[in-house]
Motif scaffolding. Structure first.
Motif, PDB file in Angstrom:
ATOM      1  N   ALA A   3       8.255  -6.274  11.282  1.00  0.00           N
ATOM      2  CA  ALA A   3       9.363  -6.177  12.230  1.00  0.00           C
ATOM      3  C   ALA A   3      10.672  -6.696  11.656  1.00  0.00           C
ATOM      4  O   ALA A   3      11.748  -6.196  12.004  1.00  0.00           O
ATOM      5  CB  ALA A   3       9.022  -6.944  13.507  1.00  0.00           C
ATOM      6  N   SER A   4      10.609  -7.690  10.780  1.00  0.00           N
ATOM      7  CA  SER A   4      11.836  -8.299  10.262  1.00  0.00           C
ATOM      8  C   SER A   4      12.312  -7.670   8.976  1.00  0.00           C
ATOM      9  O   SER A   4      13.500  -7.725   8.642  1.00  0.00           O
ATOM     10  CB  SER A   4      11.623  -9.803  10.038  1.00  0.00           C
ATOM     11  N   GLY A   5      11.416  -7.049   8.206  1.00  0.00           N
ATOM     12  CA  GLY A   5      11.801  -6.492   6.918  1.00  0.00           C
ATOM     13  C   GLY A   5      12.058  -7.604   5.914  1.00  0.00           C
ATOM     14  O   GLY A   5      12.041  -8.788   6.237  1.00  0.00           O
ATOM     15  N   GLY A   6      12.309  -7.235   4.677  1.00  0.00           N
ATOM     16  CA  GLY A   6      12.556  -8.208   3.628  1.00  0.00           C
ATOM     17  C   GLY A   6      13.784  -7.844   2.833  1.00  0.00           C
ATOM     18  O   GLY A   6      14.461  -6.847   3.118  1.00  0.00           O
ATOM     19  N   PRO A   7      14.111  -8.652   1.817  1.00  0.00           N
ATOM     20  CA  PRO A   7      15.302  -8.381   1.004  1.00  0.00           C
ATOM     21  C   PRO A   7      15.301  -6.992   0.376  1.00  0.00           C
ATOM     22  O   PRO A   7      16.339  -6.338   0.299  1.00  0.00           O
ATOM     23  CB  PRO A   7      15.246  -9.484  -0.063  1.00  0.00           C
ATOM     24  N   ALA A   8      14.139  -6.538  -0.087  1.00  0.00           N
ATOM     25  CA  ALA A   8      14.076  -5.227  -0.737  1.00  0.00           C
ATOM     26  C   ALA A   8      14.409  -4.115   0.255  1.00  0.00           C
ATOM     27  O   ALA A   8      15.173  -3.197  -0.049  1.00  0.00           O
ATOM     28  CB  ALA A   8      12.691  -5.003  -1.334  1.00  0.00           C
ATOM     29  N   SER A  43       0.845  -1.192   0.000  1.00  0.00           N
ATOM     30  CA  SER A  43       0.000   0.000   0.000  1.00  0.00           C
ATOM     31  C   SER A  43       0.878   1.238   0.000  1.00  0.00           C
ATOM     32  O   SER A  43       2.107   1.156   0.091  1.00  0.00           O
ATOM     33  CB  SER A  43      -0.918   0.010   1.230  1.00  0.00           C
ATOM     34  N   GLY A  44       0.237   2.388  -0.051  1.00  0.00           N
ATOM     35  CA  GLY A  44       0.973   3.637  -0.110  1.00  0.00           C
ATOM     36  C   GLY A  44       1.765   3.952   1.143  1.00  0.00           C
ATOM     37  O   GLY A  44       2.797   4.614   1.075  1.00  0.00           O
ATOM     38  N   THR A  45       1.310   3.493   2.306  1.00  0.00           N
ATOM     39  CA  THR A  45       1.987   3.788   3.569  1.00  0.00           C
ATOM     40  C   THR A  45       2.617   2.550   4.181  1.00  0.00           C
ATOM     41  O   THR A  45       2.918   2.529   5.375  1.00  0.00           O
ATOM     42  CB  THR A  45       0.996   4.394   4.588  1.00  0.00           C
ATOM     43  N   ASP A  46       2.838   1.523   3.395  1.00  0.00           N
ATOM     44  CA  ASP A  46       3.272   0.229   3.930  1.00  0.00           C
ATOM     45  C   ASP A  46       4.593   0.295   4.664  1.00  0.00           C
ATOM     46  O   ASP A  46       4.857  -0.514   5.557  1.00  0.00           O
ATOM     47  CB  ASP A  46       3.360  -0.787   2.780  1.00  0.00           C
ATOM     48  N   GLY A  58      22.076   3.372   4.248  1.00  0.00           N
ATOM     49  CA  GLY A  58      22.329   3.241   5.678  1.00  0.00           C
ATOM     50  C   GLY A  58      21.116   3.511   6.543  1.00  0.00           C
ATOM     51  O   GLY A  58      21.249   3.799   7.736  1.00  0.00           O
ATOM     52  N   LEU A  59      19.923   3.404   5.988  1.00  0.00           N
ATOM     53  CA  LEU A  59      18.709   3.798   6.710  1.00  0.00           C
ATOM     54  C   LEU A  59      17.719   2.640   6.722  1.00  0.00           C
ATOM     55  O   LEU A  59      17.262   2.189   5.675  1.00  0.00           O
ATOM     56  CB  LEU A  59      18.071   5.014   6.042  1.00  0.00           C
ATOM     57  N   GLU A  60      17.411   2.139   7.915  1.00  0.00           N
ATOM     58  CA  GLU A  60      16.404   1.089   8.061  1.00  0.00           C
ATOM     59  C   GLU A  60      15.093   1.708   8.513  1.00  0.00           C
ATOM     60  O   GLU A  60      15.062   2.479   9.465  1.00  0.00           O
ATOM     61  CB  GLU A  60      16.864   0.041   9.079  1.00  0.00           C
ATOM     62  N   LEU A  61      14.020   1.346   7.834  1.00  0.00           N
ATOM     63  CA  LEU A  61      12.692   1.854   8.177  1.00  0.00           C
ATOM     64  C   LEU A  61      11.914   0.734   8.872  1.00  0.00           C
ATOM     65  O   LEU A  61      10.888   0.275   8.399  1.00  0.00           O
ATOM     66  CB  LEU A  61      11.973   2.335   6.917  1.00  0.00           C
ATOM     67  N   ARG A  62      12.443   0.319  10.011  1.00  0.00           N
ATOM     68  CA  ARG A  62      11.894  -0.858  10.675  1.00  0.00           C
ATOM     69  C   ARG A  62      11.492  -0.530  12.105  1.00  0.00           C
ATOM     70  O   ARG A  62      12.277   0.066  12.849  1.00  0.00           O
ATOM     71  CB  ARG A  62      12.937  -1.968  10.678  1.00  0.00           C
ATOM     72  N   PRO A  63      10.281  -0.908  12.527  1.00  0.00           N
ATOM     73  CA  PRO A  63       9.850  -0.657  13.912  1.00  0.00           C
ATOM     74  C   PRO A  63      10.363  -1.747  14.841  1.00  0.00           C
ATOM     75  O   PRO A  63       9.702  -2.744  15.101  1.00  0.00           O
ATOM     76  CB  PRO A  63       8.323  -0.686  13.799  1.00  0.00           C
ATOM     77  N   LEU A 121       9.271   6.585  16.625  1.00  0.00           N
ATOM     78  CA  LEU A 121       8.062   7.107  15.981  1.00  0.00           C
ATOM     79  C   LEU A 121       7.397   6.053  15.098  1.00  0.00           C
ATOM     80  O   LEU A 121       6.172   5.879  15.133  1.00  0.00           O
ATOM     81  CB  LEU A 121       8.407   8.339  15.148  1.00  0.00           C
ATOM     82  N   ILE A 122       8.201   5.347  14.292  1.00  0.00           N
ATOM     83  CA  ILE A 122       7.625   4.329  13.410  1.00  0.00           C
ATOM     84  C   ILE A 122       7.006   3.208  14.237  1.00  0.00           C
ATOM     85  O   ILE A 122       5.932   2.688  13.906  1.00  0.00           O
ATOM     86  CB  ILE A 122       8.687   3.791  12.436  1.00  0.00           C
ATOM     87  N   ALA A 123       7.671   2.834  15.341  1.00  0.00           N
ATOM     88  CA  ALA A 123       7.105   1.800  16.206  1.00  0.00           C
ATOM     89  C   ALA A 123       5.780   2.256  16.817  1.00  0.00           C
ATOM     90  O   ALA A 123       4.817   1.480  16.902  1.00  0.00           O
ATOM     91  CB  ALA A 123       8.096   1.440  17.307  1.00  0.00           C
ATOM     92  N   LEU A 124       5.717   3.510  17.247  1.00  0.00           N
ATOM     93  CA  LEU A 124       4.471   4.030  17.821  1.00  0.00           C
ATOM     94  C   LEU A 124       3.349   4.047  16.787  1.00  0.00           C
ATOM     95  O   LEU A 124       2.202   3.700  17.090  1.00  0.00           O
ATOM     96  CB  LEU A 124       4.694   5.427  18.386  1.00  0.00           C
TER      97      LEU A 124
END
Length: 466
Positions: free
Chosen positions: A370-375, A217-220, A384-389, A336-339
């Motif tokens: 929480a784990s993220g994927g290959p992409a 989705s757009g905010t995934d 150098g930036l992870e977008l992971r809660p 913030l992303i976790a919240l």
């Protein structure tokens, strides 16, 4: 793609020269046969492969001048990074299996998003988005998000592009074939200065394209990366659902609930989007590079193989360890992303109770997020930036406790004021949040009262002169 007989360096019969040009230029690739004939005319014979050692210097200079023209970022590029090429590469990365969204799929998405709005009305005080939903192809997602990717990666992109170009420019003279005059590189200075920007554009485009095959989705990713637009990506949702024993309509509705919930939150709390992007920009502004690593990679560049100039950098991370300021920005971003994701998890779980598969979908999405994927990992390696809660479950537990103890009105009121944002301490001890918040509010009120008394003339009489 045109069929060619198997050539050296191709394990599956594909033409490596054509693959390279298409990877670099997408649908605007130069004519492969024309380039091949030119190369053979400059040193090859008959159908034999191109052999750079057989070229005389004059022909080599001509070939490199042609390559310079190809590598010139051209119009639409601003600064050292070829953002136009980045978008082309991203679109090319998703073009293979990206069917156009048909009217039936658009109708399914629209109905799911409308129903999601109705179900959320009963569990949250955030207002309806009031928006029409959209069903996007992967390419449409790339188009809708590329401007924000540029905004997010701009500082690191410029630094990396300049460093790559400088390293290649420094190393290239020593990599030339024996007998070739290094002075011939003089005419290639503009190309060399653009090389890093070209390579970074290709790599960023590839990373965004990989995400385009994965996002639902757009905010995934936890950010309004596509702006304030509700959207689902049907082809990705279909592939995601293939691995689940859940009816398609339930998968689609559950994802619609998550999309609408996030968008409601971003509209409900304008400061949230501002602070998310500010944390990213603060981190990116402090990026430091592993210059020695870039220089070592440049030593492997083969000037006779333009594709190698990208390959030696592809997938490598040249981002140095973050400093204290950057670590603080990353911690704020992760919190913030976790919240956000924790709130979405709790609200959607309540709204989705009519769905038989709601619990299974909730657990699947939380593990995925929480784990993220290959992409996502490829994108993280690049900038150098992870977008992971990382603290998703703790954040969800916090919102569950607040809802049970104080109610949804209190919960949503927290989002209206950035100073009430829960901290890491609050995630560790959600039971003490309300008490700590009350004490902080009382302290703020007392300070405001003191300031008001001073403004109202509480300074006393001014001392007399002398």
């Amino acid at each position: 793609m045109t069929d060619h007989p198997q050539t050296p360096g191709s394990d599956d019969g594909r033409d490596p020269l054509e693959d390279m040009l298409r990877q670099m230029f997408g649908g605007q690739a130069p004519d492969v046969e024309e380039i091949r004939r030119a190369m053979q005319g400059m040193g090859g014979t008959g159908g034999m492969p191109f052999d750079p050692s057989r070229l005389d210097p004059a022909m080599m200079q001509q070939a490199m001048a042609q390559f310079q023209a190809m590598m010139n970022p051209g119009a639409g590029s601003e600064g050292p990074v070829n953002w136009t090429l980045a978008k082309q590469a991203a679109r090319q990365a998703v073009a293979g299996e990206d069917p156009a969204v048909g009217s039936f799929a658009r109708r399914e998405v629209d109905e799911a998003l409308r129903l999601a709005e109705l179900w959320l009305d009963g569990v949250t005080d955030t207002e309806s988005t009031g928006q029409m939903g959209a069903a996007w192809s992967r390419a449409e997602w790339v188009e809708a998000t590329m401007e924000n990717w540029q905004r997010m990666t701009g500082p690191v992109a410029v630094s990396l592009a300049n460093a790559m170009s400088a390293a290649i420019e420094q190393q290239l003279p020593g990599q030339l074939p024996e007998g070739m005059d290094p002075s011939m590189l003089g005419g290639l200075q503009p190309m060399l200065k653009n090389m890093g920007g070209t390579m970074f554009g290709l790599q960023l485009g590839g990373a965004v394209g990989a995400l385009g095959k994965d996002v639902l989705s757009g905010t995934d990713i936890g950010l309004p990366i596509a702006g304030h637009r509700l959207a689902l990506i049907p082809v990705n949702i279909e592939e995601f659902g293939d691995g689940l024993s859940v009816p398609d309509d339930q998968v689609r509705l559950y994802l619609a609930l998550r999309e609408v919930a996030r968008m409601r939150l971003f509209l409900h709390s304008p400061w949230l989007e501002r602070d998310l992007f500010a944390a990213i920009e603060q981190y990116a502004a402090g990026i430091r590079l592993d210059v020695s690593g870039i220089e070592r990679a440049a030593e492997s560049v083969d000037p006779m193989d333009p594709e190698s100039m990208q390959a030696v950098f592809d997938g490598a991370s040249f981002i140095a360890e973050p400093d204290a300021t950057q670590r603080a920005a990353l911690e704020q971003l992760e919190l913030l992303i976790a919240l956000v994701e924790g709130w979405v998890d709790v609200v959607v779980a309540e709204a989705a109770t009519p769905l038989e598969s709601a619990s299974a979908l909730r657990e699947t999405m939380n593990r995925r997020r929480a784990s993220g994927g290959p992409a996502e990992q490829a994108f993280a390696a690049l900038v150098g930036l992870e977008l992971r809660p990382r603290r998703l479950r703790e954040a969800a537990a916090f919102w569950e406790h607040v809802t049970a103890e104080q109610g949804k009105e209190y919960r949503e009121a927290i989002w209206r004021h950035p100073e009430r944002q829960p901290t890491g301490e609050d995630l560790d001890d959600p039971t003490g949040y309300a008490e700590r918040r009350t004490a902080a509010d009382a302290s703020t009120d007392a300070l405001d009262d003191e300031l008001q008394r001073l403004l109202d003339g509480g300074f006393g009489e001014a001392p007399k002169e002398g």
